[in-house]
Design a protein around this motif. Sequence first.
Motif, PDB file in Angstrom:
ATOM      1  N   TRP A  94       0.845  -1.134  -0.054  1.00 52.57           N
ATOM      2  CA  TRP A  94      -0.008  -0.036  -0.070  1.00 52.57           C
ATOM      3  C   TRP A  94       0.683   1.324  -0.106  1.00 52.57           C
ATOM      4  CZ3 TRP A  94       1.221  -2.522   4.529  1.00 52.57           C
ATOM      5  CH2 TRP A  94       1.595  -1.749   5.755  1.00 52.57           C
ATOM      6  N   PRO A  95       0.374   2.459  -0.512  1.00 52.62           N
ATOM      7  CA  PRO A  95      -1.064   2.560  -1.195  1.00 52.62           C
ATOM      8  C   PRO A  95      -0.828   1.853  -2.491  1.00 52.62           C
ATOM      9  CG  PRO A  95       0.511   4.616  -1.509  1.00 52.62           C
ATOM     10  CD  PRO A  95       1.107   3.716  -0.597  1.00 52.62           C
ATOM     11  N   ILE A  96      -2.163   1.552  -2.952  1.00 50.82           N
ATOM     12  CA  ILE A  96      -2.009   0.470  -4.245  1.00 50.82           C
ATOM     13  C   ILE A  96      -1.931   1.726  -5.578  1.00 50.82           C
ATOM     14  CG2 ILE A  96      -3.784  -0.969  -3.283  1.00 50.82           C
ATOM     15  CD1 ILE A  96      -6.136   0.477  -4.450  1.00 50.82           C
ATOM     16  N   ASP A  97      -2.016   2.921  -5.231  1.00 54.42           N
ATOM     17  CA  ASP A  97      -2.056   4.041  -6.358  1.00 54.42           C
ATOM     18  C   ASP A  97      -1.036   5.141  -6.107  1.00 54.42           C
ATOM     19  OD1 ASP A  97      -3.580   4.955  -4.208  1.00 54.42           O
ATOM     20  OD2 ASP A  97      -5.080   5.756  -5.739  1.00 54.42           O
ATOM     21  N   PRO A  98       0.124   4.813  -5.894  1.00 55.09           N
ATOM     22  CA  PRO A  98       1.144   5.947  -5.512  1.00 55.09           C
ATOM     23  C   PRO A  98       1.392   7.021  -6.400  1.00 55.09           C
ATOM     24  CG  PRO A  98       2.275   3.843  -6.013  1.00 55.09           C
ATOM     25  CD  PRO A  98       1.021   3.301  -5.846  1.00 55.09           C
ATOM     26  N   VAL A  99       1.529   7.960  -5.918  1.00 52.05           N
ATOM     27  CA  VAL A  99       1.908   9.209  -6.986  1.00 52.05           C
ATOM     28  C   VAL A  99       3.100  10.095  -6.379  1.00 52.05           C
ATOM     29  CG1 VAL A  99      -0.404   9.299  -7.937  1.00 52.05           C
ATOM     30  CG2 VAL A  99      -0.177  10.719  -6.258  1.00 52.05           C
ATOM     31  N   LEU A 100       3.735  10.607  -7.201  1.00 51.87           N
ATOM     32  CA  LEU A 100       4.509  11.977  -6.986  1.00 51.87           C
ATOM     33  C   LEU A 100       4.188  13.189  -7.648  1.00 51.87           C
ATOM     34  CD1 LEU A 100       8.146  10.351  -6.966  1.00 51.87           C
ATOM     35  CD2 LEU A 100       6.754  10.803  -5.150  1.00 51.87           C
ATOM     36  N   GLU A 101       3.462  13.853  -6.811  1.00 51.70           N
ATOM     37  CA  GLU A 101       2.926  15.228  -7.370  1.00 51.70           C
ATOM     38  C   GLU A 101       4.197  15.931  -7.748  1.00 51.70           C
ATOM     39  OE1 GLU A 101       0.001  15.482  -8.175  1.00 51.70           O
ATOM     40  OE2 GLU A 101      -1.288  14.332  -6.776  1.00 51.70           O
ATOM     41  N   ALA A 102       3.684  17.243  -8.269  1.00 48.99           N
ATOM     42  CA  ALA A 102       4.736  18.025  -8.882  1.00 48.99           C
ATOM     43  C   ALA A 102       5.654  18.624  -7.842  1.00 48.99           C
ATOM     44  CB  ALA A 102       4.078  19.121  -9.504  1.00 48.99           C
ATOM     45  N   ASN A 103       5.183  19.005  -6.774  1.00 54.57           N
ATOM     46  CA  ASN A 103       5.905  19.441  -5.386  1.00 54.57           C
ATOM     47  C   ASN A 103       6.382  18.265  -4.535  1.00 54.57           C
ATOM     48  OD1 ASN A 103       3.385  18.414  -4.325  1.00 54.57           O
ATOM     49  ND2 ASN A 103       3.035  20.218  -3.329  1.00 54.57           N
ATOM     50  N   GLN A 104       6.387  17.277  -4.864  1.00 57.71           N
ATOM     51  CA  GLN A 104       7.126  16.059  -4.224  1.00 57.71           C
ATOM     52  C   GLN A 104       8.214  15.627  -4.742  1.00 57.71           C
ATOM     53  OE1 GLN A 104       3.315  13.507  -4.162  1.00 57.71           O
ATOM     54  NE2 GLN A 104       2.905  13.899  -1.799  1.00 57.71           N
ATOM     55  N   VAL A 122       7.609  19.713 -17.594  1.00 53.68           N
ATOM     56  CA  VAL A 122       6.655  20.529 -17.197  1.00 53.68           C
ATOM     57  C   VAL A 122       5.033  20.178 -17.885  1.00 53.68           C
ATOM     58  CG1 VAL A 122       5.874  22.934 -17.253  1.00 53.68           C
ATOM     59  CG2 VAL A 122       8.138  22.415 -16.615  1.00 53.68           C
ATOM     60  N   GLY A 123       4.281  20.011 -17.024  1.00 46.94           N
ATOM     61  CA  GLY A 123       2.805  19.849 -17.416  1.00 46.94           C
ATOM     62  C   GLY A 123       2.635  18.213 -17.914  1.00 46.94           C
ATOM     63  N   GLN A 124       3.574  17.316 -17.632  1.00 45.35           N
ATOM     64  CA  GLN A 124       3.547  15.863 -18.196  1.00 45.35           C
ATOM     65  C   GLN A 124       3.378  15.053 -16.999  1.00 45.35           C
ATOM     66  OE1 GLN A 124       6.243  14.689 -21.326  1.00 45.35           O
ATOM     67  NE2 GLN A 124       6.427  16.815 -21.986  1.00 45.35           N
ATOM     68  N   GLU A 125       2.549  14.043 -17.183  1.00 45.01           N
ATOM     69  CA  GLU A 125       2.604  12.729 -16.494  1.00 45.01           C
ATOM     70  C   GLU A 125       3.651  11.708 -16.896  1.00 45.01           C
ATOM     71  OE1 GLU A 125      -1.042  10.461 -14.830  1.00 45.01           O
ATOM     72  OE2 GLU A 125      -0.545   9.382 -16.639  1.00 45.01           O
ATOM     73  N   GLN A 126       4.296  11.268 -16.118  1.00 45.82           N
ATOM     74  CA  GLN A 126       5.236  10.060 -16.323  1.00 45.82           C
ATOM     75  C   GLN A 126       4.678   8.846 -15.919  1.00 45.82           C
ATOM     76  OE1 GLN A 126       6.701  12.051 -18.937  1.00 45.82           O
ATOM     77  NE2 GLN A 126       8.367  10.597 -18.763  1.00 45.82           N
ATOM     78  N   ALA A 127       4.726   7.387 -16.503  1.00 45.62           N
ATOM     79  CA  ALA A 127       4.205   6.486 -15.990  1.00 45.62           C
ATOM     80  C   ALA A 127       5.426   5.410 -15.646  1.00 45.62           C
ATOM     81  CB  ALA A 127       3.262   5.925 -16.916  1.00 45.62           C
ATOM     82  N   TYR A 128       5.351   4.775 -14.509  1.00 37.08           N
ATOM     83  CA  TYR A 128       6.253   3.838 -14.228  1.00 37.08           C
ATOM     84  C   TYR A 128       5.526   2.542 -13.430  1.00 37.08           C
ATOM     85  CZ  TYR A 128       9.337   7.801 -14.396  1.00 37.08           C
ATOM     86  OH  TYR A 128       9.990   9.115 -14.852  1.00 37.08           O
ATOM     87  N   GLY A 152       2.841  22.159 -12.790  1.00 38.22           N
ATOM     88  CA  GLY A 152       1.688  22.580 -13.586  1.00 38.22           C
ATOM     89  C   GLY A 152       0.551  21.465 -13.733  1.00 38.22           C
ATOM     90  N   LEU A 153       0.979  20.316 -13.361  1.00 34.76           N
ATOM     91  CA  LEU A 153      -0.176  19.167 -13.701  1.00 34.76           C
ATOM     92  C   LEU A 153      -0.125  18.563 -12.333  1.00 34.76           C
ATOM     93  CD1 LEU A 153      -2.027  17.812 -15.656  1.00 34.76           C
ATOM     94  CD2 LEU A 153      -0.045  16.170 -16.104  1.00 34.76           C
ATOM     95  N   TRP A 154      -1.589  18.345 -11.788  1.00 34.12           N
ATOM     96  CA  TRP A 154      -1.732  17.471 -10.657  1.00 34.12           C
ATOM     97  C   TRP A 154      -2.367  15.945 -10.915  1.00 34.12           C
ATOM     98  CZ3 TRP A 154       1.136  19.762  -7.123  1.00 34.12           C
ATOM     99  CH2 TRP A 154       0.986  21.100  -6.969  1.00 34.12           C
ATOM    100  N   GLY A 155      -2.026  15.281  -9.823  1.00 33.66           N
ATOM    101  CA  GLY A 155      -2.606  13.848 -10.372  1.00 33.66           C
ATOM    102  C   GLY A 155      -3.945  13.756  -9.591  1.00 33.66           C
ATOM    103  N   LYS A 156      -3.934  14.288  -8.342  1.00 39.15           N
ATOM    104  CA  LYS A 156      -5.004  14.262  -7.489  1.00 39.15           C
ATOM    105  C   LYS A 156      -5.432  15.456  -6.823  1.00 39.15           C
ATOM    106  CE  LYS A 156      -4.039   9.386  -6.241  1.00 39.15           C
ATOM    107  NZ  LYS A 156      -3.800   8.401  -4.895  1.00 39.15           N
ATOM    108  N   PRO A 157      -6.569  15.985  -6.474  1.00 39.29           N
ATOM    109  CA  PRO A 157      -6.896  16.950  -5.758  1.00 39.29           C
ATOM    110  C   PRO A 157      -6.558  17.142  -4.169  1.00 39.29           C
ATOM    111  CG  PRO A 157      -8.838  15.932  -6.096  1.00 39.29           C
ATOM    112  CD  PRO A 157      -7.706  15.289  -6.931  1.00 39.29           C
ATOM    113  N   ASP A 158      -6.201  18.256  -3.755  1.00 32.22           N
ATOM    114  CA  ASP A 158      -5.981  17.956  -2.071  1.00 32.22           C
ATOM    115  C   ASP A 158      -6.630  19.225  -1.561  1.00 32.22           C
ATOM    116  OD1 ASP A 158      -4.852  18.449   0.200  1.00 32.22           O
ATOM    117  OD2 ASP A 158      -2.633  18.598  -0.086  1.00 32.22           O
ATOM    118  N   ALA A 159      -7.773  19.042  -1.035  1.00 31.83           N
ATOM    119  CA  ALA A 159      -8.512  20.114  -0.303  1.00 31.83           C
ATOM    120  C   ALA A 159      -7.807  20.838   0.892  1.00 31.83           C
ATOM    121  CB  ALA A 159      -9.860  19.604   0.143  1.00 31.83           C
ATOM    122  N   SER A 160      -6.934  20.405   1.312  1.00 30.94           N
ATOM    123  CA  SER A 160      -5.976  20.863   2.365  1.00 30.94           C
ATOM    124  C   SER A 160      -4.959  21.490   2.105  1.00 30.94           C
ATOM    125  CB  SER A 160      -5.695  19.978   3.512  1.00 30.94           C
ATOM    126  OG  SER A 160      -4.941  18.987   3.042  1.00 30.94           O
TER     127      SER A 160
END
Length: 263
Positions: free
Chosen positions: A36-46, A112-118, A158-166
């Motif tokens: 876990w998590p089953i859907d890991p991401v690295l956002e632009a600021n991580q 910038v502005g792209q998603e990379q898949a692994y 410039g591109l996010w994978g998931k929203p973050d309300a906080s």
Amino acid sequence: MGVGAGSSRLGYNLLACAVALLGSAPLQAATSVLIWPIDPVLEANQKAGALWLENRGDAPANLQVRVFAWRQGEFDDQYQAQREIIGSPPVANIAPGQKQLIRLTRTGNSPVGQEQAYRIIIDEIPPALPAVASADKAQAAIRFQMRYSVPLFVYGEGLWGKPDASGPRGDSGVGKPALSWRQVSVQGKPYVEIRNSGPVHARLTDVVLQQGGQSRPLVEGLLGYVLPGAVMRWPAPQTMSAASVLKGRVNGQEPAQTLSQGQ
């Protein structure tokens, strides 16, 4: 990227290889690993993220962790060696009931502005067989080597994978796939081709083909992924007409989405 106690957990068991040696002996049980998590991401600021491995079996788990670049071409998944994302430690020995943190670190800036898949590939390293007691009493076993595969998506500025309300990631910056489909015939058999012209991947589940008042699934549950700019193909349950409709859940969203029909 933190992982809370309430994070979703799922053991990915995508490949089990059984190697039978000469003779007859009891089956060696495979290690049970939860990931876990089953859907890991690295956002632009991580800069880095976390993947947890937990051994739910009753024997130590020796695991090798590798991260491959994931592309799609010729209607198939393609994995390539890369140095953009490092998984550490690359080898983990986990005692029964224990957990191991795998740190996923990017070594540079993503486009910038792209998603990379692994794909994170986790292979079980089976223990050595016991020494044979005597030449006339050959010992053998069926040994299972488990392979787990987890998708990882990494985002550039410039591109996010998931929203973050906080936090700073609002809905407006979250990428969305743009899907269209068409029917094709390959060696006389019907197929569905799905194209993704959006900036992020599409994970397709519960996809059904509606035709003449009937609805038939392409497959039960997960159909597969279509990466940005890619076209993927799956067998259709029946020959289609121009009035056919394709619907399914995209990236886990409800309700099911009707895909536009292309040429």
